[in-house]
Design a protein around this motif. Sequence first.
Motif, PDB file in Angstrom:
ATOM      1  N   GLU A  65       0.696  -1.215   0.064  1.00  7.67           N
ATOM      2  CA  GLU A  65       0.020  -0.086   0.109  1.00  7.67           C
ATOM      3  C   GLU A  65       0.816   1.207   0.231  1.00  7.67           C
ATOM      4  O   GLU A  65       0.295   2.308  -0.181  1.00  7.67           O
ATOM      5  N   GLU A  66       2.192   1.201   0.125  1.00  4.93           N
ATOM      6  CA  GLU A  66       2.938   2.354   0.403  1.00  4.93           C
ATOM      7  C   GLU A  66       3.135   3.086  -0.912  1.00  4.93           C
ATOM      8  O   GLU A  66       3.294   2.773  -1.955  1.00  4.93           O
ATOM      9  N   GLY A  67       2.925   4.345  -0.543  1.00  2.00           N
ATOM     10  CA  GLY A  67       2.876   5.376  -1.607  1.00  2.00           C
ATOM     11  C   GLY A  67       1.431   5.680  -2.461  1.00  2.00           C
ATOM     12  O   GLY A  67       1.539   6.362  -3.585  1.00  2.00           O
ATOM     13  N   LEU A  68       0.520   4.799  -2.271  1.00  2.00           N
ATOM     14  CA  LEU A  68      -0.732   4.988  -2.841  1.00  2.00           C
ATOM     15  C   LEU A  68      -1.637   5.662  -2.099  1.00  2.00           C
ATOM     16  O   LEU A  68      -1.677   6.124  -1.140  1.00  2.00           O
ATOM     17  N   LEU A  69      -2.588   6.296  -3.006  1.00  2.00           N
ATOM     18  CA  LEU A  69      -3.654   7.254  -2.577  1.00  2.00           C
ATOM     19  C   LEU A  69      -4.413   6.276  -1.673  1.00  2.00           C
ATOM     20  O   LEU A  69      -4.615   5.194  -1.817  1.00  2.00           O
ATOM     21  N   PRO A  70      -4.908   6.771  -0.730  1.00  2.00           N
ATOM     22  CA  PRO A  70      -5.799   5.941   0.063  1.00  2.00           C
ATOM     23  C   PRO A  70      -6.960   5.541  -0.635  1.00  2.00           C
ATOM     24  O   PRO A  70      -7.638   5.991  -1.375  1.00  2.00           O
ATOM     25  N   ARG A  71      -7.200   3.865  -0.322  1.00  2.00           N
ATOM     26  CA  ARG A  71      -8.150   3.189  -1.161  1.00  2.00           C
ATOM     27  C   ARG A  71      -9.324   3.581  -0.901  1.00  2.00           C
ATOM     28  O   ARG A  71     -10.157   3.740  -1.767  1.00  2.00           O
ATOM     29  N   LYS A  72      -9.725   4.153   0.369  1.00  2.00           N
ATOM     30  CA  LYS A  72     -11.148   4.722   0.597  1.00  2.00           C
ATOM     31  C   LYS A  72     -11.751   5.912  -0.303  1.00  2.00           C
ATOM     32  O   LYS A  72     -12.609   6.129  -0.203  1.00  2.00           O
ATOM     33  N   ARG A  73     -10.522   6.417  -0.955  1.00  2.00           N
ATOM     34  CA  ARG A  73     -10.892   7.743  -1.639  1.00  2.00           C
ATOM     35  C   ARG A  73     -11.501   7.297  -2.943  1.00  2.00           C
ATOM     36  O   ARG A  73     -12.237   8.095  -3.439  1.00  2.00           O
ATOM     37  N   LEU A  74     -11.034   5.984  -3.523  1.00  2.00           N
ATOM     38  CA  LEU A  74     -11.320   5.515  -4.814  1.00  2.00           C
ATOM     39  C   LEU A  74     -12.878   5.105  -4.817  1.00  2.00           C
ATOM     40  O   LEU A  74     -13.238   4.443  -4.246  1.00  2.00           O
ATOM     41  N   SER A  75     -13.097   5.419  -6.075  1.00  2.00           N
ATOM     42  CA  SER A  75     -14.344   4.700  -6.698  1.00  2.00           C
ATOM     43  C   SER A  75     -14.214   4.154  -8.115  1.00  2.00           C
ATOM     44  O   SER A  75     -13.415   5.078  -8.852  1.00  2.00           O
ATOM     45  N   ILE A  76     -14.993   3.461  -8.578  1.00  2.00           N
ATOM     46  CA  ILE A  76     -14.949   3.337 -10.126  1.00  2.00           C
ATOM     47  C   ILE A  76     -16.003   4.079 -10.723  1.00  2.00           C
ATOM     48  O   ILE A  76     -17.133   4.138 -10.388  1.00  2.00           O
TER      49      ILE A  76
ATOM     50  N   SER B 193      -3.589  -5.078 -24.730  1.00  2.00           N
ATOM     51  CA  SER B 193      -3.362  -6.339 -24.850  1.00  2.00           C
ATOM     52  C   SER B 193      -3.151  -7.182 -23.702  1.00  2.00           C
ATOM     53  O   SER B 193      -3.321  -6.832 -22.527  1.00  2.00           O
ATOM     54  N   GLU B 194      -3.125  -8.734 -23.777  1.00  2.00           N
ATOM     55  CA  GLU B 194      -3.260  -9.679 -22.794  1.00  2.00           C
ATOM     56  C   GLU B 194      -1.974 -10.511 -22.812  1.00  2.00           C
ATOM     57  O   GLU B 194      -1.598 -10.701 -23.947  1.00  2.00           O
ATOM     58  N   VAL B 195      -1.454 -11.151 -21.476  1.00  2.00           N
ATOM     59  CA  VAL B 195      -0.272 -11.658 -21.687  1.00  2.00           C
ATOM     60  C   VAL B 195      -0.100 -13.052 -22.500  1.00  2.00           C
ATOM     61  O   VAL B 195       0.791 -13.517 -23.131  1.00  2.00           O
ATOM     62  N   ASN B 196      -1.413 -13.415 -22.752  1.00  2.00           N
ATOM     63  CA  ASN B 196      -1.431 -15.025 -23.646  1.00  2.00           C
ATOM     64  C   ASN B 196      -1.864 -14.296 -24.994  1.00  2.00           C
ATOM     65  O   ASN B 196      -2.128 -15.352 -25.705  1.00  2.00           O
ATOM     66  N   GLY B 197      -2.167 -12.997 -25.338  1.00  2.00           N
ATOM     67  CA  GLY B 197      -2.544 -12.641 -26.517  1.00  2.00           C
ATOM     68  C   GLY B 197      -4.152 -12.950 -26.720  1.00  2.00           C
ATOM     69  O   GLY B 197      -4.740 -12.772 -27.869  1.00  2.00           O
ATOM     70  N   GLY B 198      -4.934 -13.133 -25.731  1.00  2.00           N
ATOM     71  CA  GLY B 198      -6.128 -13.273 -25.714  1.00  2.00           C
ATOM     72  C   GLY B 198      -7.005 -12.023 -25.729  1.00  2.00           C
ATOM     73  O   GLY B 198      -6.382 -10.844 -25.776  1.00  2.00           O
ATOM     74  N   PRO B 199      -8.273 -12.062 -26.010  1.00  2.00           N
ATOM     75  CA  PRO B 199      -9.154 -10.706 -26.053  1.00  2.00           C
ATOM     76  C   PRO B 199      -9.376 -10.119 -24.707  1.00  2.00           C
ATOM     77  O   PRO B 199     -10.364  -9.186 -24.865  1.00  2.00           O
ATOM     78  N   TRP B 200      -9.275 -10.658 -23.493  1.00  2.00           N
ATOM     79  CA  TRP B 200      -9.813 -10.393 -22.244  1.00  2.00           C
ATOM     80  C   TRP B 200      -9.223  -9.178 -21.459  1.00  2.00           C
ATOM     81  O   TRP B 200      -7.841  -8.946 -21.840  1.00  2.00           O
ATOM     82  N   ALA B 201      -9.660  -8.608 -20.337  1.00  2.00           N
ATOM     83  CA  ALA B 201      -8.694  -8.198 -19.317  1.00  2.00           C
ATOM     84  C   ALA B 201      -9.131  -8.513 -18.102  1.00  2.00           C
ATOM     85  O   ALA B 201     -10.376  -8.685 -17.877  1.00  2.00           O
ATOM     86  N   SER B 202      -8.044  -8.738 -17.283  1.00  2.00           N
ATOM     87  CA  SER B 202      -8.603  -8.935 -15.801  1.00  2.00           C
ATOM     88  C   SER B 202      -7.536  -8.140 -15.036  1.00  2.00           C
ATOM     89  O   SER B 202      -6.480  -8.130 -15.384  1.00  2.00           O
ATOM     90  N   ILE B 203      -8.223  -7.901 -13.649  1.00  2.00           N
ATOM     91  CA  ILE B 203      -7.031  -7.229 -12.781  1.00  2.00           C
ATOM     92  C   ILE B 203      -7.704  -7.783 -11.365  1.00  2.00           C
ATOM     93  O   ILE B 203      -8.899  -7.653 -10.904  1.00  2.00           O
ATOM     94  N   ALA B 204      -6.779  -8.327 -10.232  1.00  2.00           N
ATOM     95  CA  ALA B 204      -6.988  -8.347  -9.005  1.00  2.00           C
ATOM     96  C   ALA B 204      -7.273  -7.134  -8.219  1.00  2.00           C
ATOM     97  O   ALA B 204      -8.048  -6.907  -7.452  1.00  2.00           O
ATOM     98  N   GLU B 205      -6.084  -6.180  -8.355  1.00  2.00           N
ATOM     99  CA  GLU B 205      -5.945  -5.094  -7.656  1.00  2.00           C
ATOM    100  C   GLU B 205      -5.441  -3.985  -8.588  1.00  2.00           C
ATOM    101  O   GLU B 205      -4.377  -4.199  -9.388  1.00  2.00           O
ATOM    102  N   LEU B 206      -5.887  -2.726  -8.152  1.00  2.00           N
ATOM    103  CA  LEU B 206      -5.178  -1.536  -8.754  1.00  2.00           C
ATOM    104  C   LEU B 206      -4.946  -0.743  -7.803  1.00  2.00           C
ATOM    105  O   LEU B 206      -5.605  -0.406  -6.870  1.00  2.00           O
ATOM    106  N   GLY B 207      -3.780   0.151  -7.654  1.00  2.00           N
ATOM    107  CA  GLY B 207      -3.554   1.168  -6.762  1.00  2.00           C
ATOM    108  C   GLY B 207      -2.886   2.234  -7.659  1.00  2.00           C
ATOM    109  O   GLY B 207      -2.398   2.396  -8.736  1.00  2.00           O
ATOM    110  N   VAL B 208      -3.337   3.554  -7.155  1.00  2.00           N
ATOM    111  CA  VAL B 208      -2.817   4.829  -7.736  1.00  2.00           C
ATOM    112  C   VAL B 208      -1.674   5.487  -6.985  1.00  2.00           C
ATOM    113  O   VAL B 208      -1.955   5.656  -5.949  1.00  2.00           O
TER     114      VAL B 208
END
Length: 638
Positions: free
Chosen positions: A489-500, A616-631
């Motif tokens: 979490e170090e250096g990230l904007l506080p998660r509670k500020r974020l929304s999609i 693009s995706e690591v296996n060349g597929g058409p999808w996207a997935s993310i477990a976590e993002l931090g700003v």
Amino acid sequence: MRRVVTGVVLAILTCSANGWMTAAASAAAPSRPNIVYIMADELGYFELSCLGNPHLKTPRLDQMAAEGMRFTSALAGSSVCAPTRCCFLTGKHSGHTSVRSNGGGTPLRAEEETIASLLKTAGYATGGFGKWGCGGRGSTGVPEKHGFDVFLGYYDQVHAHSYYPPYIVRNSEEVPLANNRGGSDGETYSHYVIVDAAKQFIRDHKDEPFFCYMPITPPHGIFDIPDDDPAWAIYRDEPWPEQARRYAAMVSMVDRQVGEVLDLLRDLGLEENTLVFFSGDNGGADYFSNKEHPRGIHGANVNPKTGVEYRGKKGNLYEGGLRIPMIARWPGRIAPGQVSDLLWYFPDVLPTVTELAGVAMPDDIDGLSIVPELLGESAAGRPQPTHDYLYWELGGQTAIRMGDIKAIHPGNKRGWELYDLAADPSEQHDLAADRPELLAKLTVAAEAAHTPVEEGVFFDTEIHERDRRAKFGGKDPNGMPAKVEVMPEEGLLPRKRLSIHSFSSEASGNSRLAVHTIDGNPRTHWHTAYSPEVLKHPHELVIDLGGEATVRGLRYLARQDNGWNGALAAVEVAVASSPDGFGEPVAKTTFTKRKQSQELLFAPVHGRYLRLRVLSEVNGGPWASIAELGVVGEPEPK
Ligand SMILES: [Ca+2]
Ligand SMILES: [Ca+2]
């Protein structure tokens, strides 16, 4: 002259010359022979006793080779399970196939033809028994939608890791296996059930042409074989680690079962109207390596007679990843005792068997029929064609071969390498710097051979995930490992500020939602929707930072379960003060295939909204997935 007939067999041939010639003369006539194709999972080139392997005993395969044609330069379609099966089934090389990743359940597209669907049009009964690997349940890739009247075994490759799962699958329906609890725990050895069903299929269809495809799972791990299997007694007391003894027993079990299939064909009077192939599926894995045996105890890629090694192994595109054992037997049609050095590979099987069945083949395949090589050029009525080139790609690696010359890009940051396999079968002497024009000829062809991958789709991922859990007896939800990576979490904007603020799509059906990218839980992830209209890059997410902020970067954690499906490769980031005010991206990068978090840092910018675009995706597929993002950044003082 490519074909070599040994002296001993030459004598047999001479004795029976009349009978042989009569059979050969009619070989070109359409006769719709039965096709049996047995593909072992992970059997290395040098793991047959007829090739001198000092440990492994394969008398029935040795006999099959003596009665037919053994190939020294038959190569896999790819160096891992799913991609190689797709090349086999569709007659295409891996620059054109739909299954290029080895996640386990990646599907064929709905409209794709396979060997089975083509043979079906000629009235063949079509059965598959073993590991499918070209589409999990609930997808467009299931075998019963690609020409198979019946397919019994494992659709997903993770499911196939256990020989004791609670169930296997037949035409997408579950077939319970008594008293099985997953892993190595149970009483019903799945492989026996699968081989019995294949033999019954042959009996049931003895009076009509049939295609019996047996992509069996042994000797792939988990290395399990029942203690009362006769093959275990052969190796039980050898001084090797138990896993190496179990593997050896699985090889000899497969050998015995190939013999049982050949005996069955003989007993049913089908021998002379049945072409039987036996092969591996990808190069040897150098299993059980130790200090004394750096290439594995059984030496899958080491010539036991000369010590010459094939470089690499399963998973890469050096010869060790591509060399496979290959035998074809058809009494009366294929002259016995032949050893062929014809250079061919999995895409060639489809045009070969469709020619024999009298079926027109699709015009978008990459394979060439090897009927002239199998039956003789006079019987076939034409010379054996050869490939202008053979091509492979796998997860950032590329290889192309023209005759004995092979160019390989092993991925990562290394450049192209060039080898002359006639002089240098171990790929030790890189000629790239000395022969730039030759290299360019191959790399230009390689570039032309690649097209972007277009996978099939899943309609229902839940039953597919259920099959993957069945490996563990159903205990392990979503294949999530016990320990997962956590984003610092170090250096990230506080998660509670974020929304999609917005997103291009999400897989709501199985709860892989956009909000999961910022929920602080590495076990949840966002995945783009599976519907065909949106299955194209770019995908995007816009995050509201909860107020103006100084933004210095983005931190990304890939999904933590067993799948890599959708993991990010190329991305770009833009920052703006309003959600419709994005200009040029402030930074771009390409993330790599790792479970730990990765970071994209850039010169500080100010804004309230961050847009991540996935290209693009690591296996060349058409999808996207993310477990976590931090700003990365800090709020601006009000
Ligand atoms: Ca394999
Ligand atoms: Ca999450």
